[in-house]
Design a protein around this motif. Structure first.
Motif, PDB file in Angstrom:
ATOM      1  N   SER A 354     120.621  44.535 -29.071  1.00  0.00           N
ATOM      2  CA  SER A 354     120.556  44.107 -27.666  1.00  0.00           C
ATOM      3  C   SER A 354     120.030  45.231 -26.790  1.00  0.00           C
ATOM      4  N   ALA A 355     120.547  46.450 -27.038  1.00  0.00           N
ATOM      5  CA  ALA A 355     120.098  47.607 -26.250  1.00  0.00           C
ATOM      6  C   ALA A 355     118.622  47.889 -26.513  1.00  0.00           C
ATOM      7  N   GLU A 356     118.220  47.761 -27.769  1.00  0.00           N
ATOM      8  CA  GLU A 356     116.811  48.002 -28.112  1.00  0.00           C
ATOM      9  C   GLU A 356     115.899  46.978 -27.446  1.00  0.00           C
ATOM     10  N   ARG A 357     116.362  45.742 -27.430  1.00  0.00           N
ATOM     11  CA  ARG A 357     115.523  44.697 -26.827  1.00  0.00           C
ATOM     12  C   ARG A 357     115.426  44.879 -25.312  1.00  0.00           C
ATOM     13  N   ARG A 358     116.475  45.350 -24.720  1.00  0.00           N
ATOM     14  CA  ARG A 358     116.415  45.633 -23.285  1.00  0.00           C
ATOM     15  C   ARG A 358     115.382  46.732 -23.021  1.00  0.00           C
ATOM     16  N   GLU A 359     115.420  47.749 -23.864  1.00  0.00           N
ATOM     17  CA  GLU A 359     114.445  48.833 -23.736  1.00  0.00           C
ATOM     18  C   GLU A 359     113.014  48.286 -23.948  1.00  0.00           C
ATOM     19  N   LEU A 360     112.873  47.405 -24.936  1.00  0.00           N
ATOM     20  CA  LEU A 360     111.560  46.801 -25.199  1.00  0.00           C
ATOM     21  C   LEU A 360     111.033  46.070 -23.969  1.00  0.00           C
ATOM     22  N   PHE A 361     111.934  45.372 -23.282  1.00  0.00           N
ATOM     23  CA  PHE A 361     111.479  44.636 -22.110  1.00  0.00           C
ATOM     24  C   PHE A 361     110.961  45.584 -21.023  1.00  0.00           C
ATOM     25  N   VAL A 362     111.655  46.690 -20.827  1.00  0.00           N
ATOM     26  CA  VAL A 362     111.191  47.696 -19.852  1.00  0.00           C
ATOM     27  C   VAL A 362     109.828  48.224 -20.276  1.00  0.00           C
ATOM     28  N   ARG A 363     109.681  48.450 -21.574  1.00  0.00           N
ATOM     29  CA  ARG A 363     108.384  48.927 -22.075  1.00  0.00           C
ATOM     30  C   ARG A 363     107.295  47.876 -21.890  1.00  0.00           C
ATOM     31  N   ARG A 364     107.659  46.612 -22.015  1.00  0.00           N
ATOM     32  CA  ARG A 364     106.657  45.554 -21.812  1.00  0.00           C
ATOM     33  C   ARG A 364     106.175  45.552 -20.357  1.00  0.00           C
ATOM     34  N   LEU A 365     107.112  45.760 -19.427  1.00  0.00           N
ATOM     35  CA  LEU A 365     106.715  45.826 -18.014  1.00  0.00           C
ATOM     36  C   LEU A 365     105.703  46.952 -17.814  1.00  0.00           C
ATOM     37  N   ARG A 366     105.995  48.116 -18.397  1.00  0.00           N
ATOM     38  CA  ARG A 366     105.074  49.257 -18.269  1.00  0.00           C
ATOM     39  C   ARG A 366     103.722  48.925 -18.893  1.00  0.00           C
ATOM     40  N   LEU A 367     103.764  48.238 -20.014  1.00  0.00           N
ATOM     41  CA  LEU A 367     102.524  47.865 -20.706  1.00  0.00           C
ATOM     42  C   LEU A 367     101.669  46.946 -19.826  1.00  0.00           C
ATOM     43  N   ALA A 368     102.311  45.968 -19.196  1.00  0.00           N
ATOM     44  CA  ALA A 368     101.560  45.055 -18.314  1.00  0.00           C
ATOM     45  C   ALA A 368     100.916  45.847 -17.175  1.00  0.00           C
ATOM     46  N   GLY A 369     101.663  46.803 -16.617  1.00  0.00           N
ATOM     47  CA  GLY A 369     101.117  47.634 -15.547  1.00  0.00           C
ATOM     48  C   GLY A 369      99.932  48.455 -16.042  1.00  0.00           C
ATOM     49  N   ALA A 370     100.053  49.001 -17.250  1.00  0.00           N
ATOM     50  CA  ALA A 370      98.972  49.823 -17.809  1.00  0.00           C
ATOM     51  C   ALA A 370      97.718  48.983 -18.063  1.00  0.00           C
ATOM     52  N   LEU A 371      97.914  47.760 -18.549  1.00  0.00           N
ATOM     53  CA  LEU A 371      96.768  46.864 -18.770  1.00  0.00           C
ATOM     54  C   LEU A 371      96.045  46.600 -17.453  1.00  0.00           C
ATOM     55  N   ALA A 372      96.823  46.340 -16.401  1.00  0.00           N
ATOM     56  CA  ALA A 372      96.216  46.056 -15.093  1.00  0.00           C
ATOM     57  C   ALA A 372      95.450  47.276 -14.583  1.00  0.00           C
ATOM     58  N   ARG A 373      96.053  48.447 -14.700  1.00  0.00           N
ATOM     59  CA  ARG A 373      95.386  49.668 -14.216  1.00  0.00           C
ATOM     60  C   ARG A 373      94.105  49.955 -14.984  1.00  0.00           C
ATOM     61  N   ALA A 374      94.074  49.544 -16.256  1.00  0.00           N
ATOM     62  CA  ALA A 374      92.887  49.786 -17.082  1.00  0.00           C
ATOM     63  C   ALA A 374      91.796  48.735 -16.835  1.00  0.00           C
ATOM     64  N   GLY A 375      92.079  47.765 -15.967  1.00  0.00           N
ATOM     65  CA  GLY A 375      91.053  46.770 -15.642  1.00  0.00           C
ATOM     66  C   GLY A 375      90.983  45.607 -16.611  1.00  0.00           C
ATOM     67  N   VAL A 376      92.024  45.430 -17.438  1.00  0.00           N
ATOM     68  CA  VAL A 376      92.070  44.252 -18.317  1.00  0.00           C
ATOM     69  C   VAL A 376      92.478  43.051 -17.445  1.00  0.00           C
ATOM     70  N   PRO A 377      91.697  41.969 -17.453  1.00  0.00           N
ATOM     71  CA  PRO A 377      92.037  40.835 -16.586  1.00  0.00           C
ATOM     72  C   PRO A 377      93.289  40.100 -17.079  1.00  0.00           C
ATOM     73  N   LEU A 378      94.272  39.981 -16.205  1.00  0.00           N
ATOM     74  CA  LEU A 378      95.541  39.334 -16.564  1.00  0.00           C
ATOM     75  C   LEU A 378      95.607  37.932 -15.967  1.00  0.00           C
ATOM     76  N   MET A 379      96.417  37.080 -16.604  1.00  0.00           N
ATOM     77  CA  MET A 379      96.642  35.723 -16.087  1.00  0.00           C
ATOM     78  C   MET A 379      98.143  35.423 -16.116  1.00  0.00           C
ATOM     79  N   THR A 380      98.581  34.607 -15.158  1.00  0.00           N
ATOM     80  CA  THR A 380      99.982  34.188 -15.145  1.00  0.00           C
ATOM     81  C   THR A 380     100.196  33.065 -16.157  1.00  0.00           C
ATOM     82  N   GLY A 381     101.255  33.208 -16.932  1.00  0.00           N
ATOM     83  CA  GLY A 381     101.662  32.168 -17.876  1.00  0.00           C
ATOM     84  C   GLY A 381     103.144  32.357 -18.139  1.00  0.00           C
ATOM     85  N   THR A 382     103.824  31.257 -18.492  1.00  0.00           N
ATOM     86  CA  THR A 382     105.281  31.353 -18.576  1.00  0.00           C
ATOM     87  C   THR A 382     105.845  31.119 -19.970  1.00  0.00           C
ATOM     88  N   ASP A 383     105.162  30.302 -20.778  1.00  0.00           N
ATOM     89  CA  ASP A 383     105.719  29.793 -22.036  1.00  0.00           C
ATOM     90  C   ASP A 383     106.778  28.733 -21.776  1.00  0.00           C
TER      91      ASP A 383
END
Ligand SMILES: [Zn+2]
Ligand SMILES: [Zn+2]
Length: 502
Positions: A354-383
């Motif tokens: 559970s703790a690891e997955r929480r950490e993973l989620f924080v890392r995913r947020l950072r990853l999304a930010g890094a993708l945006a800063r690098a100019g990768v086009p993002l789209m909203t989707g929910t699943d």
């Protein structure tokens, strides 16, 4: 096909019902050639930026004109919507859904939430029927793009689970699957997790030959950069990125190859991959990541981070079960959510995991930010279809999470409007300009100041049809009553696609 179904056929169906009648009035007005004018409004879109004091004229399903008050006068006899102090943005998109017929009011819930484009990520007869009803003018709803059955490797994670899928064992079967799904009318081919590299590249070649887009998951055995170079149009979710960006990539890929998955053992795969994914995320290498992102940006590969589903799967214990928006979900849907949370996401999860997955989620947020800063086009989707996600409502959650990840509100809105239109090749959508499709959302508060203000919806235009505040409230009340009056069947529905952002 949608266009061959007559209006009468549709109205004879069971789903048109009360809502079809509700919506009819506004449509006849539009058909009469009347103009609706939103006056003195602040317009925002990803191309023109912020424009204050605008008049936006809507006639039929199009924006007749949009511009400064002095340049665009309000025609005599127009219906006027006072836009002073309000904000007008293009209609929003949910580019990753797995809607089912369990709660058949999804199209209307999308519309009243300002979501005017929806990309259904797995084949669905129900969604195709909705599309026909919407096209025939029998009900309100978004533009729907519907994918193929999931094309997975063999054995598939979905074997025996009631999810439309094709398990392909080799390149020849992969090519045949593409031909079959294209012939069946799929708008795109959806690739999945257990495809071999050979099958994946065969799909790429066959899709290219037939001129049908292919997109979806980057398989466990294919680097993200290879998939992007092969023409994968969009990458869904964020879990695939950890291996390309890990300084331990070679070792971790060998470990992935060693995972044995039995047909239909989605939960086993989900649990088995976790330690590898976690180790990969912990060995994230920024320089390596920069090179990967640069390649994606250059290829124009869209990424749909689906942060909402990562949140519900990584930290399900944080998801409130009494969200007032759940009053629009049936007892069966609520039952499925609870079942999936207990039997898939949280099954056997230790406190450490559970703790690891929480950490993973924080890392995913950072990853999304890094993708945006690098100019990768993002789209909203929910699943949508995964636990605790709601049609329409969850798109606003995704916008908030993208801003939380470091995007500006303007960048998040771009991911919900302009980028989906560009991805779909629709030049007349995603911005507010003369001649464009009139998919518009009128907000009471400024979304650039606080992205949460996208939920402050006054009115929505769906292809020119005005859903004013009173109509909006009536539709919501009708859906709530219908859902609450629907008795529970007590059955647990089959899983509905990517059960966990997977
Ligand atoms: Zn999915
Ligand atoms: Zn998925």
């Amino acid at each position: 096909m949608a266009t061959t179904m007559s209006r009468r056929t549709v109205l004879a169906g069971t789903a048109a019902g009360v809502l079809g009648a509700t919506i009819g009035a506004g449509r006849s007005e539009a058909a009469a050639g009347g103009v609706t004018a939103v006056t003195g409004v602040t317009v925002f879109d990803a191309v023109g930026g912020v424009r204050r004091g605008q008049n936006v004229l809507v006639r039929g399903d199009r924006v007749l004109d949009a511009g400064d008050l002095r340049r665009v006068p309000v025609p005599h006899g127009a219906r006027v919507v006072d836009g002073r102090g309000k904000f007008l943005i293009p209609g929003l998109a949910d580019m990753h859904t797995h809607a089912t017929e369990i709660d058949p009011r999804d199209p209307e819930l999308y519309a009243v939430n300002g979501v005017t484009t929806v990309r259904q990520m797995s084949s669905s007869d129900a969604v195709r029927e909705w599309r026909a009803q919407i096209a025939a003018g029998a009900r309100l709803g978004p533009q729907l793009i519907v994918g193929s059955a999931i094309v997975d490797g063999a054995p598939s994670l979905w074997e025996g689970l009631g999810v439309p899928h094709l398990a392909v064992a080799d390149a020849a079967q992969a090519r045949a699957a593409v031909r079959e799904q294209a012939a069946a009318g799929a708008d795109f081919i959806k690739t999945y997790t257990r495809l071999t590299s050979g099958s994946f590249h065969a799909i790429a070649a066959e899709a290219d030959r037939l001129g049908i887009p292919f997109l979806g998951h980057v398989p466990d055995f294919v680097p993200v950069t290879d998939a992007s170079d092969a023409g994968l149009r969009s990458i869904e979710h964020l879990f695939e990125f950890w291996y390309d960006t890990s300084r331990d990539e070679r070792r971790l890929r060998r470990e992935i190859a060693r995972i044995k998955v039995a047909g239909g053992d989605y939960a086993g795969w989900f649990t088995g991959l976790h330690p590898i994914e976690y180790a990969a995320a912990r060995t994230y290498d920024r320089d390596k990541a920069a090179r990967v992102f640069e390649r994606l940006a250059r290829n124009g590969t869209h990424v749909t981070p689906t942060l909402t589903v990562h949140w519900t799967c990584d930290v399900p214990q944080d998801v409130p079960h009494d969200d007032p928006r759940f009053r629009y979900a049936s007892a069966d849907t609520l039952g499925y959510w609870q079942w999936a949370t207990e039997n898939i996401y949280l099954k056997g999860r230790t406190p450490r995991e559970s703790a690891e997955r929480r950490e993973l989620f924080v890392r995913r947020l950072r990853l999304a930010g890094a993708l945006a800063r690098a100019g990768v086009p993002l789209m909203t989707g929910t699943d949508l279809g995964t636990a605790y996600l709601m049609p329409g409502f969850s798109v606003h959650d995704e916008l908030r999470l993208l801003v939380h990840a470091g995007l500006t509100p303007a960048q998040a809105l771009r991911a919900a409007t302009y980028e989906p239109a560009r991805h779909l090749g629709h030049r007349d959508r995603g911005t507010i300009a003369r001649g464009n499709v009139a998919d518009l959302v009128l907000l009471d508060a400024n979304p650039l100041r606080d992205i949460g203000n996208t939920t402050q919806i006054d009115s929505v235009f769906v292809r020119g049809e005005l859903i004013d505040p009173a109509t909006r409230q009536r539709i919501l009340a009708e859906i709530e009553a219908a859902v609450q009056n629907k008795p529970s069947t007590g059955a647990v529905p089959a899983a509905v696609g990517c059960a966990c952002g997977r």
